[in-house]
Write an enzyme that holds these catalytic residues in place. Structure first.
Site, PDB file in Angstrom:
ATOM      1  N   SER A 107       0.849  -1.188   0.000  1.00  0.00           N
ATOM      2  CA  SER A 107       0.000   0.000   0.000  1.00  0.00           C
ATOM      3  C   SER A 107       0.888   1.243   0.000  1.00  0.00           C
ATOM      4  O   SER A 107       2.034   1.195   0.469  1.00  0.00           O
ATOM      5  CB  SER A 107      -0.866  -0.045   1.253  1.00  0.00           C
ATOM      6  OG  SER A 107      -1.260   1.247   1.604  1.00  0.00           O
ATOM      7  N   SER A 108       0.338   2.353  -0.467  1.00  0.00           N
ATOM      8  CA  SER A 108       1.137   3.581  -0.515  1.00  0.00           C
ATOM      9  C   SER A 108       1.453   4.122   0.879  1.00  0.00           C
ATOM     10  O   SER A 108       2.306   5.003   1.017  1.00  0.00           O
ATOM     11  CB  SER A 108       0.404   4.648  -1.320  1.00  0.00           C
ATOM     12  OG  SER A 108      -0.851   4.904  -0.749  1.00  0.00           O
ATOM     13  N   CYS A 109       0.804   3.588   1.924  1.00  0.00           N
ATOM     14  CA  CYS A 109       1.089   4.091   3.276  1.00  0.00           C
ATOM     15  C   CYS A 109       2.449   3.621   3.786  1.00  0.00           C
ATOM     16  O   CYS A 109       2.857   3.984   4.886  1.00  0.00           O
ATOM     17  CB  CYS A 109      -0.011   3.714   4.251  1.00  0.00           C
ATOM     18  SG  CYS A 109      -0.026   1.977   4.599  1.00  0.00           S
ATOM     19  N   TYR A 136       0.294  -0.974  10.441  1.00  0.00           N
ATOM     20  CA  TYR A 136      -0.059  -1.575   9.144  1.00  0.00           C
ATOM     21  C   TYR A 136       1.079  -1.375   8.143  1.00  0.00           C
ATOM     22  O   TYR A 136       1.479  -2.297   7.427  1.00  0.00           O
ATOM     23  CB  TYR A 136      -1.342  -0.887   8.667  1.00  0.00           C
ATOM     24  CG  TYR A 136      -1.857  -1.272   7.321  1.00  0.00           C
ATOM     25  CD1 TYR A 136      -2.486  -2.500   7.114  1.00  0.00           C
ATOM     26  CD2 TYR A 136      -1.761  -0.396   6.232  1.00  0.00           C
ATOM     27  CE1 TYR A 136      -2.995  -2.839   5.867  1.00  0.00           C
ATOM     28  CE2 TYR A 136      -2.271  -0.727   4.996  1.00  0.00           C
ATOM     29  CZ  TYR A 136      -2.892  -1.952   4.809  1.00  0.00           C
ATOM     30  OH  TYR A 136      -3.395  -2.277   3.579  1.00  0.00           O
ATOM     31  N   LYS A 140       3.466  -4.030   6.037  1.00  0.00           N
ATOM     32  CA  LYS A 140       3.589  -4.032   4.573  1.00  0.00           C
ATOM     33  C   LYS A 140       5.045  -3.892   4.129  1.00  0.00           C
ATOM     34  O   LYS A 140       5.468  -4.513   3.155  1.00  0.00           O
ATOM     35  CB  LYS A 140       2.748  -2.903   3.967  1.00  0.00           C
ATOM     36  CG  LYS A 140       1.250  -3.118   4.118  1.00  0.00           C
ATOM     37  CD  LYS A 140       0.821  -4.320   3.291  1.00  0.00           C
ATOM     38  CE  LYS A 140      -0.670  -4.538   3.318  1.00  0.00           C
ATOM     39  NZ  LYS A 140      -1.055  -5.784   2.634  1.00  0.00           N
ATOM     40  N   HIS A 183     -12.937   3.281   3.696  1.00  0.00           N
ATOM     41  CA  HIS A 183     -12.094   4.312   3.078  1.00  0.00           C
ATOM     42  C   HIS A 183     -12.978   5.451   2.558  1.00  0.00           C
ATOM     43  O   HIS A 183     -14.203   5.362   2.567  1.00  0.00           O
ATOM     44  CB  HIS A 183     -11.289   3.688   1.937  1.00  0.00           C
ATOM     45  CG  HIS A 183     -10.237   2.734   2.400  1.00  0.00           C
ATOM     46  ND1 HIS A 183     -10.173   1.429   1.975  1.00  0.00           N
ATOM     47  CD2 HIS A 183      -9.205   2.889   3.274  1.00  0.00           C
ATOM     48  CE1 HIS A 183      -9.141   0.825   2.548  1.00  0.00           C
ATOM     49  NE2 HIS A 183      -8.541   1.685   3.341  1.00  0.00           N
ATOM     50  N   TRP A 206     -15.785  15.832   6.710  1.00  0.00           N
ATOM     51  CA  TRP A 206     -14.710  16.182   7.641  1.00  0.00           C
ATOM     52  C   TRP A 206     -13.542  16.829   6.910  1.00  0.00           C
ATOM     53  O   TRP A 206     -13.133  16.359   5.852  1.00  0.00           O
ATOM     54  CB  TRP A 206     -14.209  14.920   8.352  1.00  0.00           C
ATOM     55  CG  TRP A 206     -15.081  14.517   9.493  1.00  0.00           C
ATOM     56  CD1 TRP A 206     -16.403  14.806   9.649  1.00  0.00           C
ATOM     57  CD2 TRP A 206     -14.689  13.753  10.630  1.00  0.00           C
ATOM     58  NE1 TRP A 206     -16.855  14.269  10.813  1.00  0.00           N
ATOM     59  CE2 TRP A 206     -15.830  13.612  11.440  1.00  0.00           C
ATOM     60  CE3 TRP A 206     -13.486  13.168  11.044  1.00  0.00           C
ATOM     61  CZ2 TRP A 206     -15.800  12.908  12.642  1.00  0.00           C
ATOM     62  CZ3 TRP A 206     -13.454  12.463  12.228  1.00  0.00           C
ATOM     63  CH2 TRP A 206     -14.608  12.348  13.028  1.00  0.00           C
TER      64      TRP A 206
HETATM   65  N1  LIG Z   1      -8.601  -1.020  -0.609  1.00  0.00           N
HETATM   66  C1  LIG Z   1      -7.640  -0.150  -0.842  1.00  0.00           C
HETATM   67  O1  LIG Z   1      -7.864   1.061  -1.024  1.00  0.00           O
HETATM   68  C2  LIG Z   1      -6.215  -0.611  -0.916  1.00  0.00           C
HETATM   69  C3  LIG Z   1      -5.227   0.366  -1.174  1.00  0.00           C
HETATM   70  C4  LIG Z   1      -3.913  -0.015  -1.223  1.00  0.00           C
HETATM   71  C5  LIG Z   1      -3.581  -1.344  -1.031  1.00  0.00           C
HETATM   72  N2  LIG Z   1      -4.530  -2.288  -0.805  1.00  0.00           N
HETATM   73  C6  LIG Z   1      -4.071  -3.663  -0.599  1.00  0.00           C
HETATM   74  O2  LIG Z   1      -4.796  -4.590  -1.386  1.00  0.00           O
HETATM   75  C7  LIG Z   1      -4.914  -5.820  -0.677  1.00  0.00           C
HETATM   76  C8  LIG Z   1      -6.370  -6.262  -0.651  1.00  0.00           C
HETATM   77  O3  LIG Z   1      -7.166  -5.230  -0.102  1.00  0.00           O
HETATM   78  P1  LIG Z   1      -8.751  -5.191  -0.287  1.00  0.00           P
HETATM   79  O4  LIG Z   1      -9.126  -3.772  -0.349  1.00  0.00           O
HETATM   80  O5  LIG Z   1      -9.155  -6.142  -1.343  1.00  0.00           O
HETATM   81  O6  LIG Z   1      -9.221  -5.726   1.130  1.00  0.00           O
HETATM   82  P2  LIG Z   1     -10.530  -6.608   1.486  1.00  0.00           P
HETATM   83  O7  LIG Z   1     -11.624  -6.296   0.549  1.00  0.00           O
HETATM   84  O8  LIG Z   1     -10.743  -6.434   2.945  1.00  0.00           O
HETATM   85  O9  LIG Z   1     -10.033  -8.076   1.190  1.00  0.00           O
HETATM   86  C9  LIG Z   1      -9.088  -8.729   1.974  1.00  0.00           C
HETATM   87  C10 LIG Z   1      -9.394 -10.199   1.954  1.00  0.00           C
HETATM   88  O10 LIG Z   1      -8.433 -10.862   2.775  1.00  0.00           O
HETATM   89  C11 LIG Z   1      -9.127 -11.800   3.575  1.00  0.00           C
HETATM   90  N3  LIG Z   1      -8.384 -12.067   4.800  1.00  0.00           N
HETATM   91  C12 LIG Z   1      -8.021 -11.160   5.742  1.00  0.00           C
HETATM   92  N4  LIG Z   1      -7.406 -11.791   6.758  1.00  0.00           N
HETATM   93  C13 LIG Z   1      -7.404 -13.117   6.443  1.00  0.00           C
HETATM   94  C14 LIG Z   1      -6.920 -14.263   7.106  1.00  0.00           C
HETATM   95  N5  LIG Z   1      -6.337 -14.194   8.315  1.00  0.00           N
HETATM   96  N6  LIG Z   1      -7.086 -15.457   6.512  1.00  0.00           N
HETATM   97  C15 LIG Z   1      -7.703 -15.545   5.313  1.00  0.00           C
HETATM   98  N7  LIG Z   1      -8.162 -14.502   4.628  1.00  0.00           N
HETATM   99  C16 LIG Z   1      -8.018 -13.286   5.201  1.00  0.00           C
HETATM  100  C17 LIG Z   1     -10.455 -11.164   3.849  1.00  0.00           C
HETATM  101  O11 LIG Z   1     -11.400 -12.118   4.250  1.00  0.00           O
HETATM  102  P3  LIG Z   1     -12.526 -11.685   5.359  1.00  0.00           P
HETATM  103  O12 LIG Z   1     -13.198 -10.472   4.795  1.00  0.00           O
HETATM  104  O13 LIG Z   1     -13.393 -12.896   5.453  1.00  0.00           O
HETATM  105  O14 LIG Z   1     -11.755 -11.393   6.593  1.00  0.00           O
HETATM  106  C18 LIG Z   1     -10.770 -10.539   2.506  1.00  0.00           C
HETATM  107  O15 LIG Z   1     -11.396 -11.455   1.641  1.00  0.00           O
HETATM  108  C19 LIG Z   1      -4.329  -5.577   0.728  1.00  0.00           C
HETATM  109  O16 LIG Z   1      -3.020  -6.073   0.780  1.00  0.00           O
HETATM  110  C20 LIG Z   1      -4.294  -4.075   0.844  1.00  0.00           C
HETATM  111  O17 LIG Z   1      -3.218  -3.651   1.622  1.00  0.00           O
HETATM  112  C21 LIG Z   1      -5.851  -1.943  -0.735  1.00  0.00           C
END
Ligand SMILES: NC(=O)c1ccc[n+]([C@@H]2O[C@H](COP(=O)([O-])OP(=O)(O)OC[C@H]3O[C@@H](n4cnc5c(N)ncnc54)[C@H](OP(=O)(O)O)[C@@H]3O)[C@@H](O)[C@H]2O)c1
Length: 322
Positions: A107-109, A136, A140, A183, A206
């Site tokens: 992630s960009s953070c 977090y 990462k 978000h 906000w």
């Molecule tokens: N969303 C953003 O804006 C954003 C921005 C930058 C980077 N990212 C990166 O993209 C990646 C995916 O993000 P996302 O937005 O798709 O998040 P998400 O929608 O919350 O999806 C994450 C998935 O991981 C699963 N998961 C979490 N903990 C787990 C565990 N212990 N065992 C098995 N499965 C697990 C979750 O299942 P459950 O829901 O059942 O827990 C969910 O299906 C992450 O690495 C994040 O850092 C996201």
């Protein structure tokens, strides 16, 4: 990709499901997947057993504990512990079971709070992180360093080639619309929609609305993931270094939160007034990724904000959130 068996960790999440869609579109049919309830990736033994049984040949690591500022501030222990465990378990089990190609999603953070804008890959570890999501971000950064360390130790001997990409803020189908833990885009979609339904005359946002942020549609992110995974190793090596190997994935341009709010309001069809509560914090004045490394490799984002927001709002409506 042809004969590959692909494990998309987190395939029901916003990004994981978009990666599965993108791979399907390219004709990929051989997937190994498990939902969280079937396979808890923080549990080393079951992760090892899963890899030993399924023997995937490629891994997209899109499973993580993810959330906005509120969630990061409220659950810092869960954010650092779960993310460290998930990525360490998946990367080690992949290595032990002969996986040569893995893509880790960060992630960009990961970049310092005061990193020069736009933030290039070499801004990593040059200064202190933003305190609210430091746990977090540290996890990462450890994920990037896990990939690099396995490459350095086992690249030649075992053909290990583990890559990392760092996306900007993402949005689109499959997003989380939780009232407190979401978000900015899904939060705004929900608030404008609820205000429209209630005929509320104003929506309060906000902060001043002047802070600038970058947003990427999730299907663009998935396309970039598949693109980076499939780049020839020599091409990637020519654009990265063994200990600075991660690649930014951004839209390439940013906007103010006020511009974003106007666009969301228009998409939702809210006709009331937007009120900015300047007593609330803005966060950093600007957060934009420098995506030149990825652009020079031949990838560019395609989906503009209005088209992306329209799809995201359809997804919100389909979920019938009340
Ligand atoms: N969303 C953003 O804006 C954003 C921005 C930058 C980077 N990212 C990166 O993209 C990646 C995916 O993000 P996302 O937005 O798709 O998040 P998400 O929608 O919350 O999806 C994450 C998935 O991981 C699963 N998961 C979490 N903990 C787990 C565990 N212990 N065992 C098995 N499965 C697990 C979750 O299942 P459950 O829901 O059942 O827990 C969910 O299906 C992450 O690495 C994040 O850092 C996201």
């Amino acid at each position: 990709m042809g004969t590959d068996k692909i494990y998309v960790a987190g395939h029901r999440g916003m990004v994981g499901s978009a990666i599965v869609r993108a791979l399907h579109q390219q004709g990929q049919t051989n997937f190994a997947t498990r939902i969280h309830a079937e396979l808890d990736l923080t549990n080393q033994a079951v992760v090892q057993a899963f890899f030993a049984k399924e023997k995937p040949t490629q891994v997209y690591l899109a499973a993580a504990k993810v959330g906005g500022i509120h969630a990061n501030n409220t659950y810092p222990a869960e954010f650092i512990y779960q993310n460290l465990m998930v990525q360490a378990n998946v990367i080690e089990a992949a290595f032990r079971n002969g996986v040569q190609k893995l893509l880790f999603l960060g992630s960009s953070c990961i970049y310092p709070k005061l990193a020069p804008q736009p933030m290039a890959e070499d801004a990593l570890l040059i200064g202190p992180l933003e305190p609210t999501n430091e746990p977090y971000a540290i996890a990462k950064i450890a994920g990037i360093k896990l990939c690099e360390s396995y490459n350095r130790q086992f690249g030649v001997s075992h053909g290990v080639d583990y890559r990392s990409i760092m996306p900007t803020n993402l949005y689109g189908p499959g997003d989380n619309y939780h009232q407190e833990n979401s978000h900015v885009i899904p939060a705004l979609i929900r608030r404008f929609h609820e205000a429209k339904v209630a005929n509320a005359p104003t929506v309060t946002i906000w902060g001043s609305g002047t802070q600038r942020r970058e947003f990427l549609y999730v299907d663009d992110m998935a396309a970039a993931s598949v693109f980076v995974m499939n780049l020839p190793k020599a091409t990637l090596d020519a654009h990265t270094q063994p200990m600075q190997s991660h690649i930014n994935v951004g839209f390439g341009d940013d906007m103010t939160i006020k511009e974003l709010a106007l666009a969301v309001g228009k998409t939702v069809g809210y006709e009331g007034v937007m009120d900015f509560d300047t007593s609330k914090p803005d966060g950093s004045p600007r957060k934009l990724l420098n995506s030149q490394r990825l652009n020079s490799l031949g990838w560019q984002a395609k989906v503009g904000l209005n088209a992306g927001l329209s799809n995201a709002y359809q997804d919100f409506l389909a979920k019938k959130i009340t």
